[in-house]
Scaffold this active site. Sequence first.
Site, PDB file in Angstrom:
ATOM      1  N   SER A 127     -64.676   3.629 -57.270  1.00  0.00           N
ATOM      2  CA  SER A 127     -65.742   2.742 -57.614  1.00  0.00           C
ATOM      3  C   SER A 127     -67.057   3.640 -57.691  1.00  0.00           C
ATOM      4  O   SER A 127     -68.177   3.556 -58.135  1.00  0.00           O
ATOM      5  CB  SER A 127     -65.799   1.764 -56.798  1.00  0.00           C
ATOM      6  OG  SER A 127     -66.105   2.041 -55.321  1.00  0.00           O
TER       7      SER A 127
ATOM      8  N   GLY B  13     -68.600   8.197 -56.670  1.00  0.00           N
ATOM      9  CA  GLY B  13     -68.359   9.413 -56.051  1.00  0.00           C
ATOM     10  C   GLY B  13     -67.373  10.062 -57.082  1.00  0.00           C
ATOM     11  O   GLY B  13     -67.224  10.188 -58.306  1.00  0.00           O
ATOM     12  N   ILE B  14     -66.391  11.118 -56.355  1.00  0.00           N
ATOM     13  CA  ILE B  14     -65.422  11.917 -57.237  1.00  0.00           C
ATOM     14  C   ILE B  14     -64.453  10.840 -58.145  1.00  0.00           C
ATOM     15  O   ILE B  14     -64.367  11.225 -59.136  1.00  0.00           O
ATOM     16  CB  ILE B  14     -64.575  12.695 -56.084  1.00  0.00           C
ATOM     17  CG1 ILE B  14     -65.530  13.771 -55.307  1.00  0.00           C
ATOM     18  CG2 ILE B  14     -63.569  13.357 -56.730  1.00  0.00           C
ATOM     19  CD1 ILE B  14     -64.827  14.324 -54.260  1.00  0.00           C
ATOM     20  N   GLY B  15     -64.187   9.783 -57.228  1.00  0.00           N
ATOM     21  CA  GLY B  15     -63.180   8.930 -58.077  1.00  0.00           C
ATOM     22  C   GLY B  15     -63.698   8.336 -59.322  1.00  0.00           C
ATOM     23  O   GLY B  15     -63.211   8.390 -60.461  1.00  0.00           O
TER      24      GLY B  15
ATOM     25  N   TYR C 201     -60.123  13.827 -39.681  1.00  0.00           N
ATOM     26  CA  TYR C 201     -60.291  14.267 -41.034  1.00  0.00           C
ATOM     27  C   TYR C 201     -59.381  15.388 -41.466  1.00  0.00           C
ATOM     28  O   TYR C 201     -58.720  15.556 -42.600  1.00  0.00           O
ATOM     29  CB  TYR C 201     -61.868  14.199 -41.480  1.00  0.00           C
ATOM     30  CG  TYR C 201     -62.003  14.489 -42.764  1.00  0.00           C
ATOM     31  CD1 TYR C 201     -61.966  13.298 -43.678  1.00  0.00           C
ATOM     32  CD2 TYR C 201     -62.326  15.658 -43.439  1.00  0.00           C
ATOM     33  CE1 TYR C 201     -62.081  13.582 -45.278  1.00  0.00           C
ATOM     34  CE2 TYR C 201     -62.667  15.926 -44.753  1.00  0.00           C
ATOM     35  CZ  TYR C 201     -62.377  14.704 -45.841  1.00  0.00           C
ATOM     36  OH  TYR C 201     -62.776  15.199 -46.920  1.00  0.00           O
TER      37      TYR C 201
END
Length: 243
Positions: free
Chosen positions: A11, A13-15, A153
Amino acid sequence: MKKTALITGASRGIGRAIAIELAKNGYHLALFCHSNIDMLNALAEELHANYKIEVYTYQGDVADYGFTIPACEDALDKLGQIDVLVNNAGIAHIGLLTDMSVDEWDNVINTNLSSVFYTSKAVAPSMVSRRAGNIINISSMWGTVGASCEVAYSASKGGVNSFTKAFAKELAPNGVAVNAITCGVVDTDMNGQLSPEEKAELAEEIPVGRFCDPGEIAQTVLSIINAPSYMTGQIIGVDGGYI
């Protein structure tokens, strides 16, 4: 010939950048998001109108196999096949490990690492049967070197890197490539908590002198797709020379 891709965390950013780049190149898409379904649907409508492609959207938590596996199976059914799987969904957690709750740890690991297992388990068999396909995992440079106050992370992305290398060896005899991109500091909402001063200081530490644009990661995804199938099991750094 029809080309298809499934992208998690699509939805923003990178995606989102990856979805746009693949749509420009004629890919029909299945796009997943956790909560921004209105934003994702708006993107889907835009891509369908501009590039005349099929776009299907799914909202749910990729950390939950009860959502992820059935959603992937539905996408496979609607698109007919999945040529490219991009595991992009991810969350960060900043703070001392000793202050982190068990639930917070589980959430990071399940979202960033277990989701890669779920999507791969659902999609890989069809790739193997066709002896073709690309799985591209969006990782982080911190999965390679670790980051203080981002232990969960870093651990999750280190797991993604090892998953990539191991799964590539499993699928290589069947013509399916598995690679990962270890991103540096990308100009997305994930870094939105930084003040302008902090961003400027961080940019000075990066040899290229700036944050990465999400579109540059999207271009890297496309280059991996178009690479010779002999390239598999690779952890490809896009970090501006940071590490």
